[in-house]
Design a protein around this motif. Sequence first.
Motif, PDB file in Angstrom:
ATOM      1  N   LEU A  23      33.304  52.631  44.352  1.00  6.89           N
ATOM      2  CA  LEU A  23      32.522  51.557  44.959  1.00  6.89           C
ATOM      3  C   LEU A  23      31.083  51.722  44.486  1.00  6.89           C
ATOM      4  CD1 LEU A  23      32.335  49.200  47.014  1.00  6.89           C
ATOM      5  CD2 LEU A  23      31.845  50.915  48.763  1.00  6.89           C
ATOM      6  N   ASP A  24      30.646  50.799  43.633  1.00 11.75           N
ATOM      7  CA  ASP A  24      29.262  50.887  43.170  1.00 11.75           C
ATOM      8  C   ASP A  24      28.443  49.766  43.798  1.00 11.75           C
ATOM      9  OD1 ASP A  24      29.799  48.599  41.684  1.00 11.75           O
ATOM     10  OD2 ASP A  24      29.740  49.609  39.762  1.00 11.75           O
ATOM     11  N   LYS A  25      27.145  49.835  43.624  1.00 10.70           N
ATOM     12  CA  LYS A  25      26.231  48.877  44.243  1.00 10.70           C
ATOM     13  C   LYS A  25      26.551  47.445  43.827  1.00 10.70           C
ATOM     14  CE  LYS A  25      21.329  48.062  44.967  1.00 10.70           C
ATOM     15  NZ  LYS A  25      19.985  48.612  44.762  1.00 10.70           N
ATOM     16  N   VAL A  76      32.540  45.226  50.651  1.00  8.50           N
ATOM     17  CA  VAL A  76      33.984  45.179  50.458  1.00  8.50           C
ATOM     18  C   VAL A  76      34.658  45.263  51.824  1.00  8.50           C
ATOM     19  CG1 VAL A  76      35.949  46.421  49.470  1.00  8.50           C
ATOM     20  CG2 VAL A  76      33.809  46.255  48.198  1.00  8.50           C
ATOM     21  N   LEU A  80      26.762  55.461  52.873  1.00  9.45           N
ATOM     22  CA  LEU A  80      27.711  54.350  52.867  1.00  9.45           C
ATOM     23  C   LEU A  80      27.493  53.548  54.140  1.00  9.45           C
ATOM     24  CD1 LEU A  80      30.205  52.985  51.553  1.00  9.45           C
ATOM     25  CD2 LEU A  80      31.621  54.506  52.942  1.00  9.45           C
ATOM     26  N   HIS A 138      29.558  48.948  52.347  1.00  7.45           N
ATOM     27  CA  HIS A 138      28.609  48.594  51.295  1.00  7.45           C
ATOM     28  C   HIS A 138      27.903  49.841  50.790  1.00  7.45           C
ATOM     29  CE1 HIS A 138      24.728  46.944  49.702  1.00  7.45           C
ATOM     30  NE2 HIS A 138      25.621  46.242  49.043  1.00  7.45           N
ATOM     31  N   ASN A 139      27.813  49.941  49.496  1.00  8.04           N
ATOM     32  CA  ASN A 139      27.089  51.019  48.840  1.00  8.04           C
ATOM     33  C   ASN A 139      25.779  50.437  48.330  1.00  8.04           C
ATOM     34  OD1 ASN A 139      26.095  53.065  47.256  1.00  8.04           O
ATOM     35  ND2 ASN A 139      27.806  53.085  45.822  1.00  8.04           N
ATOM     36  N   ALA A 186      29.272  46.036  43.349  1.00  7.83           N
ATOM     37  CA  ALA A 186      30.461  45.474  43.995  1.00  7.83           C
ATOM     38  C   ALA A 186      30.108  44.634  45.213  1.00  7.83           C
ATOM     39  CB  ALA A 186      31.417  46.591  44.402  1.00  7.83           C
ATOM     40  N   TYR A 192      33.194  57.129  46.097  1.00  3.52           N
ATOM     41  CA  TYR A 192      34.643  57.024  45.965  1.00  3.52           C
ATOM     42  C   TYR A 192      35.291  57.080  47.348  1.00  3.52           C
ATOM     43  CZ  TYR A 192      33.678  57.783  41.076  1.00  3.52           C
ATOM     44  OH  TYR A 192      33.190  57.651  39.803  1.00  3.52           O
ATOM     45  N   LEU A 193      36.188  56.133  47.626  1.00  2.00           N
ATOM     46  CA  LEU A 193      36.858  56.015  48.922  1.00  2.00           C
ATOM     47  C   LEU A 193      38.299  56.496  48.820  1.00  2.00           C
ATOM     48  CD1 LEU A 193      35.682  52.383  49.758  1.00  2.00           C
ATOM     49  CD2 LEU A 193      34.557  54.543  50.373  1.00  2.00           C
ATOM     50  N   VAL A 205      27.649  55.984  42.441  1.00  2.00           N
ATOM     51  CA  VAL A 205      29.010  55.537  42.751  1.00  2.00           C
ATOM     52  C   VAL A 205      29.578  56.382  43.887  1.00  2.00           C
ATOM     53  CG1 VAL A 205      31.361  55.212  41.868  1.00  2.00           C
ATOM     54  CG2 VAL A 205      29.390  54.747  40.387  1.00  2.00           C
TER      55      VAL A 205
END
Length: 90
Positions: free
Chosen positions: A54-56, A61, A82, A32-33, A58, A40-41, A38
């Motif tokens: 992955l932004d807030k 995940v 993160l 979770h962010n 989202a 990036y994974l 943003v």
Amino acid sequence: MAEISSAQVALTATDPTLCVTADQDGCKLIVHNASGVVIYLGDSAVTTSTGLPLDKAAGPVTIVMPAQSKLYAIAASGTPSLGILKVGNN
């Protein structure tokens, strides 16, 4: 029995950070962010151009990690964290 662990991993916008290494059985992650930046994974060479954003908005995940795999992340800017919940034996 599955092991559960959690962490807040501090990231930078300059170098990919190793967030998780899966064991020989792999694992399941919930990431979770919570920041406004943003994240990036990806793999050890992840960039803001190649990573999965992955932004807030989202929300959390789920990622299934294969055995011995590694998850890296990099921030678009600043030093966000993160949040990671790791469950072993996926």
